[in-house]
Design a protein around this motif. Structure first.
Motif, mmCIF file in Angstrom:
data_model
loop_
_atom_site.group_PDB
_atom_site.id
_atom_site.type_symbol
_atom_site.label_atom_id
_atom_site.label_comp_id
_atom_site.label_asym_id
_atom_site.label_seq_id
_atom_site.Cartn_x
_atom_site.Cartn_y
_atom_site.Cartn_z
ATOM 1 N N HIS A 117 -29.286 21.925 -11.726
ATOM 2 C CA HIS A 117 -27.986 21.635 -12.327
ATOM 3 C C HIS A 117 -27.529 22.881 -13.061
ATOM 4 N N GLY A 118 -26.462 23.489 -12.561
ATOM 5 C CA GLY A 118 -26.008 24.745 -13.125
ATOM 6 C C GLY A 118 -25.960 25.818 -12.053
ATOM 7 N N ASN A 119 -25.863 27.061 -12.497
ATOM 8 C CA ASN A 119 -25.751 28.184 -11.572
ATOM 9 C C ASN A 119 -27.136 28.628 -11.126
ATOM 10 N N PHE A 120 -27.531 28.201 -9.930
ATOM 11 C CA PHE A 120 -28.802 28.616 -9.376
ATOM 12 C C PHE A 120 -28.633 29.721 -8.342
ATOM 13 N N GLY A 121 -27.538 30.452 -8.414
ATOM 14 C CA GLY A 121 -27.351 31.623 -7.583
ATOM 15 C C GLY A 121 -26.750 31.320 -6.231
ATOM 16 N N SER A 122 -26.482 32.390 -5.494
ATOM 17 C CA SER A 122 -25.953 32.310 -4.133
ATOM 18 C C SER A 122 -26.603 33.417 -3.321
ATOM 19 N N LEU A 123 -26.175 33.562 -2.080
ATOM 20 C CA LEU A 123 -26.733 34.603 -1.225
ATOM 21 C C LEU A 123 -26.361 35.993 -1.709
ATOM 22 N N ASP A 124 -25.318 36.088 -2.525
ATOM 23 C CA ASP A 124 -24.867 37.394 -3.015
ATOM 24 C C ASP A 124 -25.121 37.602 -4.496
ATOM 25 N N ASP A 125 -25.347 36.548 -5.258
ATOM 26 C CA ASP A 125 -25.521 36.658 -6.704
ATOM 27 C C ASP A 125 -26.794 35.935 -7.129
ATOM 28 N N GLY A 126 -27.364 36.407 -8.245
ATOM 29 C CA GLY A 126 -28.554 35.788 -8.792
ATOM 30 C C GLY A 126 -28.209 34.588 -9.653
ATOM 31 N N PRO A 127 -29.211 33.848 -10.082
ATOM 32 C CA PRO A 127 -28.986 32.643 -10.892
ATOM 33 C C PRO A 127 -28.726 32.997 -12.349
ATOM 34 N N ALA A 128 -28.254 32.010 -13.102
ATOM 35 C CA ALA A 128 -28.119 32.159 -14.543
ATOM 36 C C ALA A 128 -29.499 32.125 -15.190
ATOM 37 N N ALA A 129 -29.550 32.515 -16.436
ATOM 38 C CA ALA A 129 -30.820 32.517 -17.165
ATOM 39 C C ALA A 129 -31.330 31.090 -17.326
ATOM 40 N N PRO A 130 -32.647 30.927 -17.469
ATOM 41 C CA PRO A 130 -33.209 29.563 -17.538
ATOM 42 C C PRO A 130 -32.727 28.759 -18.744
ATOM 43 N N ARG A 131 -32.229 29.431 -19.770
ATOM 44 C CA ARG A 131 -31.726 28.681 -20.921
ATOM 45 C C ARG A 131 -30.377 28.040 -20.638
ATOM 46 N N TYR A 132 -29.724 28.450 -19.528
ATOM 47 C CA TYR A 132 -28.413 27.895 -19.197
ATOM 48 C C TYR A 132 -28.473 26.839 -18.093
ATOM 49 N N THR A 133 -29.562 26.766 -17.375
ATOM 50 C CA THR A 133 -29.655 25.835 -16.244
ATOM 51 C C THR A 133 -30.594 24.684 -16.573
ATOM 52 N N GLU A 134 -30.462 23.624 -15.792
ATOM 53 C CA GLU A 134 -31.307 22.446 -15.955
ATOM 54 C C GLU A 134 -31.898 22.063 -14.598
ATOM 55 N N ALA A 135 -32.964 21.306 -14.620
ATOM 56 C CA ALA A 135 -33.644 20.968 -13.368
ATOM 57 C C ALA A 135 -34.420 19.666 -13.519
ATOM 58 N N ARG A 136 -34.702 19.079 -12.368
ATOM 59 C CA ARG A 136 -35.598 17.935 -12.242
ATOM 60 C C ARG A 136 -36.084 17.906 -10.799
ATOM 61 N N MET A 137 -36.980 17.029 -10.484
ATOM 62 C CA MET A 137 -37.520 16.944 -9.130
ATOM 63 C C MET A 137 -36.455 16.411 -8.165
#
Length: 824
Positions: A117-137
């Motif tokens: 959940h959040g910016n996990f990047g694209s084929l041309d750009d990297g992801p946001a820092a881990p403090r800005y993104t969220e995740a679950r299984m």
């Protein structure tokens, strides 16, 4: 250097410097080998059983241990990274976060295991820092970790021996083949292509039930990789080499079509790119090619990608240039065509090995057999333990007054326990369980519940013992669980497989790589062909492809529909929603002339020339010429209709050919004359045919008339026609199976019968039986009627043998070797 004097406390020899001479080469060799060993086994290479590297395995295990299930709220990625680093993976947080990001990227994995959940990047750009993104299984991650609490895998200590972690995950998903892998170790590397889950599971199930299956048998189920980005794979020889030896290479192409980007200018629209190629990289290479004069005829390249419409890269073509020729230049000088090298290196029993397709499947199948066997043993032990306690509790409840008396007259708990064991002949666990019994369990209702639980435990124990005692039952259980995983998480194939580079599927592109496209194409007569796998193409001449020759078996796919046209004319594509979509014949690739039947792998996929609605599919082709025969349509609810060819709106790209009722859809469309016979096949294996003259032509807004009388719950599965002068050569092909099975997984049984043996009946009647069902068969899955010989293919266009012609009408079919996708 002067030696310091000795002190009274230490002998003089202990104060002398000790210098050990070490050979630098020997020290470097030993240290490097230790480093290489660590990289190979603990970092870069995946385990062939669960397809995960150690860091990926630890991420999924830790997320499961934290309870981050798909139905739970997201948590900060930094929290997951911290937990993994502190408990299991004592390395940099950047490496852990990068691994977690890849597990969440749908363009990197065919089946993502982390829900980001959040910016996990694209084929041309990297992801946001881990403090800005969220995740679950992700949901698929549950299938990877389910059963960890049932002793299905071994656990090993973590880095500081304070915690344990699984040596391998249970992995109900063939993750290594489905998601692929890439990694660079010391002296070796791995690079594996993603595949389709449904296809891999089908091959694995075949291997479970047929352990001696050959690679050729498995290739019927896994025709090639299925990349997350879609696109096309051009040339399958390298893929087959990789399936045999573990090493190979193939070329991937972007999905492109030629459109009018302005009223007077054409452009090339890219909707799918090769695997791991981003649009910014393509635009950069196009600009470099234009500046270096390698590319010509390009006025602009614009990236119109958005979340609503997906990838859309528009390359505008200058006036006076042929878009097809420009596209060939783009394939040559830009990443619109890229190569992928397969190197299937993975750890097997702790050793790096290069594996082919069969070896990869064998490792996963054996792992699943071990997991299910250990799970069954664990459950059996738990149920035996519970049954032992329930039996003791039932003894106590039956004579509860005496039990209470024994407990009350005892001095302490140890005495009460010993007296209970002596008086009622109980074991230590049973006596302890009775002592901890709550008074509310002494009700009559509780006794009934215990007796029911006892009966259920006895049945479950018998079932588990039978599974552990019979290898065939164990394999059947594993196969059923594989099918359930495929039905739950499987998705349709995204990547189109083309046999050779000449089989380009780009709108109007030349067949030979690097050939110059002609500036103008003559308006010569031709035939437009629709293949069983959804490819459209036009012939080079007005002659239909030859049929019935021995060379046809080696060709790709079958012709499911054909219509006469000219190179600059237009034809109609009939859809299941009753629409006719206008298609320019000039936009279809021309098949090169051959001595026999041409290979249809050079066709263009329907999705590149026809915009379909959700859940809409193509059921036939129609001529838009004014003198063409009428178009006959049939629906799944048994309605038939004829539409005159002249009833075509001149200013619309799509229009309705029939007014459908709610829940109804068109099942087939054919061009017919009054003397032709219309044929309908229903799901209960009834066949009805009657003259086309019994159906009067109607306008576009009409809803048709009754064609076949259907029994409750039945539907029409096939519709066709037989010309009056071709009745003697026509055959009927029926394929039966179980209606509740997963589509594309059951071969079923087939029967080929002469059309002449079926008596004709009037319109709106019930027809006659055309196929007698075998055991476990309850429905007709496919049907076809046409001129002999009939050919059948699988989902990837591979040929499937049909049984010989049977003169008997009401007979059962012959078992097929593989599921049939199309007949033609």
């Amino acid at each position: 250097m002067a030696r310091r004097p000795a002190t009274p406390d230490l002998p003089p020899e202990d104060l002398v410097e000790r210098i050990v001479d070490i050979d630098v080469a020997t020290e470097m060799e030993g240290s490097f080998l230790e480093y290489a060993y660590s990289v190979i086994y603990s970092r870069a290479l995946p385990d062939a059983r669960d397809g995960l590297k150690p860091v990926q395995r630890r991420i999924l295990y830790q997320m499961s241990d934290m309870g981050l299930r798909p139905d739970r709220p997201y948590v900060k990625s930094a929290r997951v990274v911290g937990e993994v680093m502190g408990k299991l993976h004592p390395h940099g947080d950047a490496a852990i976060y990068d691994a977690m990001v890849r597990l969440a990227q749908p363009f990197s994995l065919r089946l993502p295991l982390v829900d980001g959940h959040g910016n996990f990047g694209s084929l041309d750009d990297g992801p946001a820092a881990p403090r800005y993104t969220e995740a679950r299984m992700a949901p698929a991650a549950l299938a990877m970790t389910t059963g960890l609490d049932e002793d299905v895998v071994d656990f090993v200590p973590n880095y500081d021996n304070k915690l344990t972690q699984p040596e391998v995950l249970p992995a109900a998903i063939p993750n290594l083949l489905v998601n692929g892998a890439s990694g660079i170790a010391v002296g070796m590397a791995t690079n594996m292509a993603p595949h389709n889950l449904v296809e891999v599971v089908a091959a694995a199930r075949h291997l479970v039930l047929h352990p001696d299956a050959t690679l050729e048998d498995l290739l019927r189920f896994v025709p090639g990789p299925d990349l997350p980005s879609g696109g096309k794979i051009v040339g399958l020889e390298g893929v087959r080499d990789a399936y045999r030896t573990g090493r190979g290479a193939f070329r991937t192409r972007a999905t492109a079509r030629i459109e009018n980007v302005t009223p007077k200018r054409k452009g090339i629209v890219i909707t799918e790119l090769p695997y791991t190629v981003g649009p910014e990289k393509v635009i950069e290479k196009i600009k470099e090619g234009v500046q270096s004069k390698k590319l010509s005829g390009i006025s602009d390249a614009v990236d119109l990608t958005d979340r609503q419409h997906g990838l859309r890269l528009v390359i505008e073509i200058k006036t006076g240039f042929v878009p097809e020729a420009v596209l060939e230049q783009l394939y040559r000088y830009t990443p619109l065509e890229d190569s992928f090298s397969i190197n299937n290196v993975a750890l097997v029993d702790g050793q790096p090995r290069t594996l082919g397709l069969r070896e990869l499947l064998v490792v996963w199948v054996e792992h699943r057999l071990v997991v299910v066997r250990r799970r069954s043993q664990f459950r059996l032990a738990k149920r035996l333990e519970r049954l032992h306690l329930v039996e003791g509790l039932l003894v106590a409840i039956l004579d509860i007054d005496e039990v209470i008396q024994v407990i009350r007259t005892s001095d302490d708990a140890d005495t009460a326990r010993a007296r209970l064991r002596s008086v009622f002949d109980l074991s230590e666990p049973q006596a302890e369980y009775i002592l901890e019994l709550r008074l509310r369990r002494l009700t009559r209702f509780s006794r009934i519940e215990l007796e029911k639980e006892q009966q259920q435990l006895v049945e479950e124990i018998a079932e588990l013992q039978a599974i552990l005692a019979d290898e065939s039952r164990l394999r059947g259980l594993v196969s059923d669980e594989m099918a359930e995983v495929a039905a739950t998480y499987g998705t349709p194939r995204r990547t189109i497989l083309l046999e050779s580079a000449g089989g380009t599927s780009i709108t109007g592109a030349p067949a030979a790589r690097g050939a110059t496209a002609p500036l103008e194409i003559a308006d010569t007569p031709c035939w437009v062909l629709l293949s069983g796998t959804g490819l459209l193409a036009r012939t080079a001449t007005e002659e239909l492809p030859a049929r019935g020759d021995g060379a046809r078996r080696a060709k790709h796919d079958v012709v499911s529909a054909s219509v006469p046209a000219t190179a600059r004319a237009e034809i109609g594509v009939v859809t299941s929603q009753g629409r006719i979509v206008r298609v320019s014949v000039l936009d279809l690739p021309g098949l090169p002339p051959t001595d026999g039947a041409p290979s249809l792998s050079g066709g263009v996929p329907l999705g590149e020339v026809v915009t379909l609605l959700p859940r809409e599919r193509v059921v036939g082709l129609a001529s838009l010429a004014a003198d063409a025969p009428t178009l006959a349509l049939a629906t799944v609810q048994g309605t038939v209709k004829r539409v005159t060819s002249g009833d075509v709106p001149g200013n619309r790209d799509a229009w309705e050919a029939i007014s459908l009722k709610d829940g109804d859809e068109v099942v087939g469309a054919v061009a017919v004359r009054d003397t032709d016979e219309l044929v309908l096949l229903s799901s209960d294996a009834s066949l009805l045919h009657f003259p086309a003259s019994a159906v009067r032509p109607q306008g576009r807004s009409a809803g048709g008339m009754a064609g076949i009388k259907l029994a409750a719950g039945q539907r029409v599965v096939a519709f066709g026609s037989v010309p009056a002068d071709a009745v003697a050569d026509a055959v009927v092909v029926t394929v039966a199976g179980a209606s509740g099975a997963l589509p594309g997984t059951q071969p079923g049984s087939a029967k080929v019968t002469p059309f002449e043996v079926y008596p004709g009946k009037g319109r709106a009647t019930g027809g006659v039986r055309a196929h007698r069902f075998l055991r476990n068969e309850d429905a007709l899955l496919l049907g076809w009627v046409g001129a002999a010989p009939a050919w059948a293919t699988g989902s990837a266009g591979q040929p499937i043998d049909l049984p010989p012609v049977d003169q008997r009408r009401d007979m059962s079919g012959t078992a097929l070797s593989a599921p049939v996708h199309a007949i033609g």
